[in-house]
Design a protein around this motif. Structure first.
Motif, PDB file in Angstrom:
ATOM      1  N   PHE A  23      27.779 -57.453  13.794  1.00  0.00           N
ATOM      2  CA  PHE A  23      26.470 -56.916  14.153  1.00  0.00           C
ATOM      3  C   PHE A  23      25.633 -56.549  12.926  1.00  0.00           C
ATOM      4  O   PHE A  23      24.601 -55.887  13.048  1.00  0.00           O
ATOM      5  CB  PHE A  23      26.626 -55.681  15.054  1.00  0.00           C
ATOM      6  N   ASN A  24      26.100 -56.929  11.742  1.00  0.00           N
ATOM      7  CA  ASN A  24      25.427 -56.574  10.483  1.00  0.00           C
ATOM      8  C   ASN A  24      25.258 -55.067  10.338  1.00  0.00           C
ATOM      9  O   ASN A  24      24.203 -54.579   9.941  1.00  0.00           O
ATOM     10  CB  ASN A  24      24.074 -57.280  10.356  1.00  0.00           C
ATOM     11  N   LEU A  25      26.305 -54.346  10.703  1.00  0.00           N
ATOM     12  CA  LEU A  25      26.331 -52.890  10.585  1.00  0.00           C
ATOM     13  C   LEU A  25      27.345 -52.500   9.514  1.00  0.00           C
ATOM     14  O   LEU A  25      28.216 -53.282   9.146  1.00  0.00           O
ATOM     15  CB  LEU A  25      26.704 -52.249  11.920  1.00  0.00           C
ATOM     16  N   GLN A  26      27.230 -51.265   9.062  1.00  0.00           N
ATOM     17  CA  GLN A  26      28.178 -50.754   8.076  1.00  0.00           C
ATOM     18  C   GLN A  26      29.116 -49.767   8.756  1.00  0.00           C
ATOM     19  O   GLN A  26      28.671 -48.809   9.394  1.00  0.00           O
ATOM     20  CB  GLN A  26      27.435 -50.065   6.941  1.00  0.00           C
ATOM     21  N   LEU A  27      30.421 -50.008   8.623  1.00  0.00           N
ATOM     22  CA  LEU A  27      31.412 -49.064   9.141  1.00  0.00           C
ATOM     23  C   LEU A  27      31.418 -47.841   8.241  1.00  0.00           C
ATOM     24  O   LEU A  27      31.544 -47.962   7.024  1.00  0.00           O
ATOM     25  CB  LEU A  27      32.799 -49.708   9.168  1.00  0.00           C
ATOM     26  N   LEU A  28      31.260 -46.670   8.831  1.00  0.00           N
ATOM     27  CA  LEU A  28      31.269 -45.440   8.047  1.00  0.00           C
ATOM     28  C   LEU A  28      32.709 -45.079   7.675  1.00  0.00           C
ATOM     29  O   LEU A  28      33.620 -45.186   8.501  1.00  0.00           O
ATOM     30  CB  LEU A  28      30.592 -44.309   8.808  1.00  0.00           C
ATOM     31  N   ASP A  29      32.902 -44.679   6.446  1.00  0.00           N
ATOM     32  CA  ASP A  29      34.237 -44.399   5.907  1.00  0.00           C
ATOM     33  C   ASP A  29      34.983 -43.361   6.737  1.00  0.00           C
ATOM     34  O   ASP A  29      34.413 -42.360   7.162  1.00  0.00           O
ATOM     35  CB  ASP A  29      34.134 -43.894   4.466  1.00  0.00           C
ATOM     36  N   ASP A  30      36.245 -43.605   6.936  1.00  0.00           N
ATOM     37  CA  ASP A  30      37.168 -42.677   7.619  1.00  0.00           C
ATOM     38  C   ASP A  30      36.665 -42.221   8.981  1.00  0.00           C
ATOM     39  O   ASP A  30      36.909 -41.083   9.381  1.00  0.00           O
ATOM     40  CB  ASP A  30      37.459 -41.460   6.733  1.00  0.00           C
ATOM     41  N   SER A  31      35.960 -43.083   9.699  1.00  0.00           N
ATOM     42  CA  SER A  31      35.448 -42.675  11.006  1.00  0.00           C
ATOM     43  C   SER A  31      36.301 -43.188  12.163  1.00  0.00           C
ATOM     44  O   SER A  31      36.033 -42.860  13.310  1.00  0.00           O
ATOM     45  CB  SER A  31      34.001 -43.158  11.184  1.00  0.00           C
ATOM     46  N   VAL A  32      37.331 -43.977  11.897  1.00  0.00           N
ATOM     47  CA  VAL A  32      38.158 -44.539  12.967  1.00  0.00           C
ATOM     48  C   VAL A  32      39.232 -43.514  13.353  1.00  0.00           C
ATOM     49  O   VAL A  32      40.023 -43.094  12.523  1.00  0.00           O
ATOM     50  CB  VAL A  32      38.810 -45.866  12.522  1.00  0.00           C
ATOM     51  N   SER A  33      39.203 -43.122  14.623  1.00  0.00           N
ATOM     52  CA  SER A  33      40.197 -42.151  15.096  1.00  0.00           C
ATOM     53  C   SER A  33      40.575 -42.449  16.542  1.00  0.00           C
ATOM     54  O   SER A  33      39.738 -42.891  17.334  1.00  0.00           O
ATOM     55  CB  SER A  33      39.657 -40.725  14.983  1.00  0.00           C
ATOM     56  N   CYS A  34      41.833 -42.179  16.862  1.00  0.00           N
ATOM     57  CA  CYS A  34      42.331 -42.399  18.221  1.00  0.00           C
ATOM     58  C   CYS A  34      41.870 -41.240  19.100  1.00  0.00           C
ATOM     59  O   CYS A  34      42.158 -40.081  18.812  1.00  0.00           O
ATOM     60  CB  CYS A  34      43.856 -42.506  18.214  1.00  0.00           C
ATOM     61  N   PHE A  39      34.813 -44.994  16.540  1.00  0.00           N
ATOM     62  CA  PHE A  39      34.403 -45.209  15.157  1.00  0.00           C
ATOM     63  C   PHE A  39      32.893 -45.143  15.073  1.00  0.00           C
ATOM     64  O   PHE A  39      32.193 -45.233  16.079  1.00  0.00           O
ATOM     65  CB  PHE A  39      34.942 -46.540  14.605  1.00  0.00           C
ATOM     66  N   LYS A  40      32.394 -44.938  13.866  1.00  0.00           N
ATOM     67  CA  LYS A  40      30.957 -44.822  13.640  1.00  0.00           C
ATOM     68  C   LYS A  40      30.488 -45.934  12.714  1.00  0.00           C
ATOM     69  O   LYS A  40      31.184 -46.289  11.767  1.00  0.00           O
ATOM     70  CB  LYS A  40      30.610 -43.462  13.023  1.00  0.00           C
ATOM     71  N   VAL A  41      29.320 -46.469  13.037  1.00  0.00           N
ATOM     72  CA  VAL A  41      28.684 -47.480  12.206  1.00  0.00           C
ATOM     73  C   VAL A  41      27.245 -47.030  11.935  1.00  0.00           C
ATOM     74  O   VAL A  41      26.741 -46.097  12.567  1.00  0.00           O
ATOM     75  CB  VAL A  41      28.685 -48.873  12.884  1.00  0.00           C
ATOM     76  N   SER A  42      26.602 -47.723  10.998  1.00  0.00           N
ATOM     77  CA  SER A  42      25.228 -47.392  10.656  1.00  0.00           C
ATOM     78  C   SER A  42      24.420 -48.668  10.499  1.00  0.00           C
ATOM     79  O   SER A  42      24.889 -49.635   9.899  1.00  0.00           O
ATOM     80  CB  SER A  42      25.205 -46.581   9.353  1.00  0.00           C
ATOM     81  N   SER A  43      23.194 -48.661  11.043  1.00  0.00           N
ATOM     82  CA  SER A  43      22.290 -49.794  10.858  1.00  0.00           C
ATOM     83  C   SER A  43      21.320 -49.518   9.715  1.00  0.00           C
ATOM     84  O   SER A  43      20.762 -50.434   9.138  1.00  0.00           O
ATOM     85  CB  SER A  43      21.525 -50.098  12.140  1.00  0.00           C
TER      86      SER A  43
END
Length: 108
Positions: A44-55, A75-79
């Motif tokens: 999606f041409n987005l940036q995955l924000l660091d350490d945002s992936v959590s169960c 998880f969090k991403v940024s456009s």
């Protein structure tokens, strides 16, 4: 008394072994979720924000052949550099079965 102590040692060893196995599986599945979230963000041409992936949740699901663990990861991403978009993905075992990225502002 000696027999009881030996049974306790076996039981304790089993508990420690199961704990180590569960921890290893949890780390392995999180790595799979991180890689999947990176692929989704890139698609999606987005940036995955660091350490945002959590169960956020997990449960045992009965499948046709064997019970499996279904895990939901947030998880969090940024456009842009200023926003944060909440997304999620679902793993069944090691397989990505579902993901969601909400509508977001696109860069021109």
């Amino acid at each position: 008394m000696h027999k009881l102590l030996k049974m306790f040692e076996i039981f304790l060893s089993l508990i420690i072994g199961l704990t180590i196995f569960a921890w290893y599986e949890m780390v392995k599945k999180r790595e799979i979720a991180i890689e999947a979230s990176k692929r989704i963000a890139n698609n999606f041409n987005l940036q995955l924000l660091d350490d945002s992936v959590s169960c956020s949740s997990f449960k045992i699901i009965k499948t046709s052949s064997w019970p499996m663990i279904k895990r939901v990861y947030n998880f969090k991403v940024s456009s842009t550099k200023q926003d944060s978009i909440d997304c999620h993905l679902t793993l069944l075992g090691s397989e990505l079965i579902n993901w969601y990225v909400p509508p977001y502002p696109k860069l021109n």
